[in-house]
Write a protein that holds these residues in place. Structure first.
Motif, PDB file in Angstrom:
ATOM      1  N   VAL A  62      47.488  47.324  36.334  1.00 32.93           N
ATOM      2  CA  VAL A  62      46.812  46.095  35.895  1.00 32.93           C
ATOM      3  C   VAL A  62      47.073  45.778  34.433  1.00 32.93           C
ATOM      4  O   VAL A  62      46.706  44.703  33.961  1.00 32.93           O
ATOM      5  CB  VAL A  62      45.291  46.172  36.142  1.00 32.93           C
ATOM      6  N   LEU A 114      37.546  40.221  34.389  1.00 40.05           N
ATOM      7  CA  LEU A 114      38.354  39.771  35.522  1.00 40.05           C
ATOM      8  C   LEU A 114      39.297  38.640  35.133  1.00 40.05           C
ATOM      9  O   LEU A 114      40.340  38.447  35.765  1.00 40.05           O
ATOM     10  CB  LEU A 114      37.444  39.323  36.671  1.00 40.05           C
ATOM     11  N   GLN A 119      43.756  43.744  41.940  1.00 32.50           N
ATOM     12  CA  GLN A 119      44.073  43.523  43.344  1.00 32.50           C
ATOM     13  C   GLN A 119      43.201  44.426  44.196  1.00 32.50           C
ATOM     14  O   GLN A 119      42.983  45.597  43.868  1.00 32.50           O
ATOM     15  CB  GLN A 119      45.553  43.821  43.619  1.00 32.50           C
ATOM     16  N   HIS A 130      43.776  41.254  36.411  1.00 29.31           N
ATOM     17  CA  HIS A 130      43.734  40.781  37.787  1.00 29.31           C
ATOM     18  C   HIS A 130      43.735  41.987  38.716  1.00 29.31           C
ATOM     19  O   HIS A 130      44.779  42.514  39.090  1.00 29.31           O
ATOM     20  CB  HIS A 130      44.915  39.850  38.067  1.00 29.31           C
TER      21      HIS A 130
END
Length: 276
Positions: free
Chosen positions: A108, A267, A273, A271
């Motif tokens: 991330v 957030l 997942q 991002h």
């Protein structure tokens, strides 16, 4: 923002120890560290019980990248970031950059990376070179960066000028309001650890009061940097709730609404997942 900072029956700054918050994200926690080897599962369960939903686990040495990957793969709430901390650049092998690029598949963020002028830190010019290489990769892959800056906020800001499209966060921010504004103006976030809750952190507390709430993240940096109420203990992600309540008290904010804003901020930058 006004609702977050306005008075309510849920008293602003309520620091009751057993108050429950939900949806929290620990934006910086070294849960792969050996300090958690004996009871990592119990630590994570306590974090869930405290309302922590997600934990970002940044790397600091290439030696431990496999360990971090394994720990994060085992738990749905853990999300990895990979990079080389400035104090660990001497641990890099000849092909470390290629390895990093490979590790970042599914990560991330790029981090923890940055600059450090503490005693016995590696050569500063070498630190800058390693930082720039990692910033280039982050820019190419469109990943945010997690930045370490010990006594180097001014120098770090200068380096970032060459990477205008980068986004990211300065972790455990402890700088001045002028330095904070410069970073915010460039689109960066500022993450607050338990360090700001210490009684002697008056200058930092004054700075925090002037920060835009939509640019703040929170972290534990566990197992280090425990908040004042846990001083001397091993820090852990479940302690994040105390940091949020301390921040709510400082800002005279509604704790749960502030927690929700902090989560939105996190957030927006990272991002996450969904993991199977």
């Amino acid at each position: 923002m006004d609702q977050i900072l306005s008075a309510s029956n849920d008293s602003p700054g309520d620091t009751t120890q057993n108050r429950f918050l939900y949806g929290l994200v620990d934006s910086h926690c070294h849960l792969d560290d050996e300090a958690f080897a004996p009871d990592r599962s119990a630590v994570m369960q306590r974090a869930r019980n405290a309302g922590v939903d997600k934990i970002l686990v940044p790397a600091y040495s290439p030696v431990f990248w496999p360990r971090l990957q394994e720990v994060c793969a085992q738990q749905a709430m853990l999300y990895p970031a990979y990079g080389v901390h400035p104090l660990y650049i001497k641990a890099c092998g000849s092909n470390w950059l290629e390895q990093l690029r490979s590790q970042l598949d599914g990560a991330v963020a790029v981090g923890e990376i940055g600059l450090d002028l503490s005693d016995n830190a590696p050569d500063y010019a070498l630190q800058v070179a390693y930082l720039k290489m990692q910033l280039h990769i982050a820019q190419e892959l469109n990943l945010p960066v997690i930045l370490h800056a010990r006594r180097t906020l001014e120098q770090l800001s200068q380096v970032l000028r060459d990477f205008p499209s980068l986004r990211g966060v300065v972790h455990s921010f402890s700088g001045s309001l002028v330095q904070a504004q410069r970073l915010v103006d460039r689109g960066f976030y500022l993450s607050l650890s338990g360090a700001f809750t210490h009684a002697r952190a008056l200058r930092l507390q004054a700075t925090i009061k002037s920060l835009p709430v939509d640019r703040i993240l929170v972290e534990t940096d566990a197992p280090w940097q425990a908040a004042e109420s846990y001083r001397g203990q091993r820090n852990e992600p479940g302690f994040l709730v105390k940091t949020v309540y301390a921040l709510a008290h400082l800002l005279q904010a509604r704790p749960q609404l502030l927690a929700e804003q902090l989560t939105r901020n996190t957030l927006a930058l990272f991002h996450f997942q969904e993991k199977l």
